[in-house]
Design an enzyme around this catalytic site. Sequence first.
Site, PDB file in Angstrom:
ATOM      1  N   TYR A  63       0.849  -1.191   0.000  1.00 31.90           N
ATOM      2  CA  TYR A  63       0.000   0.000   0.000  1.00 31.90           C
ATOM      3  C   TYR A  63       0.882   1.237   0.000  1.00 31.90           C
ATOM      4  O   TYR A  63       1.907   1.291   0.697  1.00 31.90           O
ATOM      5  CB  TYR A  63      -0.896   0.031   1.255  1.00 31.90           C
ATOM      6  CG  TYR A  63      -1.606   1.352   1.418  1.00 31.90           C
ATOM      7  CD1 TYR A  63      -2.843   1.563   0.816  1.00 31.90           C
ATOM      8  CD2 TYR A  63      -1.022   2.404   2.119  1.00 31.90           C
ATOM      9  CE1 TYR A  63      -3.480   2.790   0.921  1.00 31.90           C
ATOM     10  CE2 TYR A  63      -1.648   3.633   2.228  1.00 31.90           C
ATOM     11  CZ  TYR A  63      -2.875   3.819   1.621  1.00 31.90           C
ATOM     12  OH  TYR A  63      -3.487   5.044   1.714  1.00 31.90           O
TER      13      TYR A  63
ATOM     14  N   GLU B  76      -3.268   7.644  -3.945  1.00 35.67           N
ATOM     15  CA  GLU B  76      -3.142   6.319  -3.348  1.00 35.67           C
ATOM     16  C   GLU B  76      -2.877   5.272  -4.415  1.00 35.67           C
ATOM     17  O   GLU B  76      -3.501   5.301  -5.481  1.00 35.67           O
ATOM     18  CB  GLU B  76      -4.477   6.015  -2.655  1.00 35.67           C
ATOM     19  CG  GLU B  76      -4.402   5.051  -1.531  1.00 35.67           C
ATOM     20  CD  GLU B  76      -5.770   4.919  -0.850  1.00 35.67           C
ATOM     21  OE1 GLU B  76      -5.840   5.174   0.352  1.00 35.67           O
ATOM     22  OE2 GLU B  76      -6.757   4.587  -1.522  1.00 35.67           O
TER      23      GLU B  76
END
Length: 428
Positions: free
Chosen positions: A148, A236
């Site tokens: 992530y 993101e």
Amino acid sequence: PQSHNPRCIPNAQKQPIHRLSTPIVPYRNLPRTIYLEILMKVHEYQAKEILAHHGVPTPKGKVVQTPEEAAHAFTELGGPVAVVKAQVHAGGRGKGGGVRLVRSPEEASEAASAILEKPLVTPQTGPEGCKVQKLLVEEGLDIATELYLGLVLDRAEEAPVVMASTEGGVEIEEVAQENPDKILKVHLSSLDGINDEETSRLAKGLGLGAETAESFRTLLQGFVKAGLSLDSSLCEINPLVVTGSGNVIALDAKMNFDDNALFRHPQIADLRDLGEEDPDEVEAGKAGLSYIKLDGNIGCMVNGAGLAMGTMDIIKHHGGEPANFLDVGGGADKDQVKKAFQIILSDPKVQAVLVNIFGGIMKCDTIANGILGALTEIEMKIPLVVRLEGTNVDKGKEILRNSGLELTAADDFDEAARLVVKLAQGGK
Ligand code: ADP
Ligand code: MG
């Protein structure tokens, strides 16, 4: 400045975005219900194009709108495996069946039909789901690890922060909740980009091997550059995958942009997809009104975003639920007030309406006449509470009193909120 696309986010989902280091009032005791975040969203494929432009490796893919085009895209990609992905402004698509692995043009076509056929419900959409109008058909990657990577502004630290985790993928929200120490945070010392020391801390924290770390460094620099230079409020990559051969690739991407900075980036403003936004919100925007639909049953018509936020808070404080945020702006005329009533009343959930207007630049008698004019042209079948304050307030109240309209004029804010909550619950 007026925003064309503000979003209200209940605090269940969102931390306060304004933090006072020394609270002026002990606001902790107040129900701070709603925070306003002003942003523009783009699709995954658009975010990937932006990132790719900044040197971030992304999979090969094609945007399509029909099952036939999906089959054709599969063939064009030429791989044994592809993934058909719903392009909507909501995450959690994998969990909702919006991301499907396919192994032939026929399977690609079937997956596309299945996704396009009905609204996509994900943990982020609510039970009604959202309509899918575009799909991304993308090469299927051989995933060894899902990481992530995120970039946001940390308001408390007054610095951008890069967040990284080895626990990437569809469960990242649970990781953040249950194992927050699995998320590494590195604050950036400059707004120009990420330096070598900060990059190394992230690469080390993710435990990457030497070769992967090298391609990760390049990716990270492009990622941060894209986010910072374009005034992205959230950037993101989840998952950021390490492939079987050790390469890093952005498999999913999300970028939100600060509305107030869009004038600096017309190329980003052009990416806005009105089809993804609530049609009432878009229509209100065209009439110069800032409107956001919420889940409650009390319609609100207010002037000024701050007063609109305050109004929603006080309604919640008295146990009610606002049906919307609506800022008619500083100089609303009769037509805008009428439009605002129409939009509020088109929501079948609305049981009562509160008009809360401060007559500053615009005087209360002008506002009262606007309300009157609007209400003679539209039918109002539910209770209406009006609270006026400011210049010429007495004249304004008199106009409303003599109008013959069925409404309750409240003398102060608190009373108005208390009343409208009671009326929405069916009280007298
Ligand atoms: P969302 O975050 O909305 O659920 P993602 O794009 O992250 O959607 O996809 C969900 C999961 O699907 C990913 O974590 C990954 O495991 C898998 N996936 C997505 N795209 C691909 C791809 N191109 N190749 C292989 N697997 C993929
Ligand atoms: Mg994802």
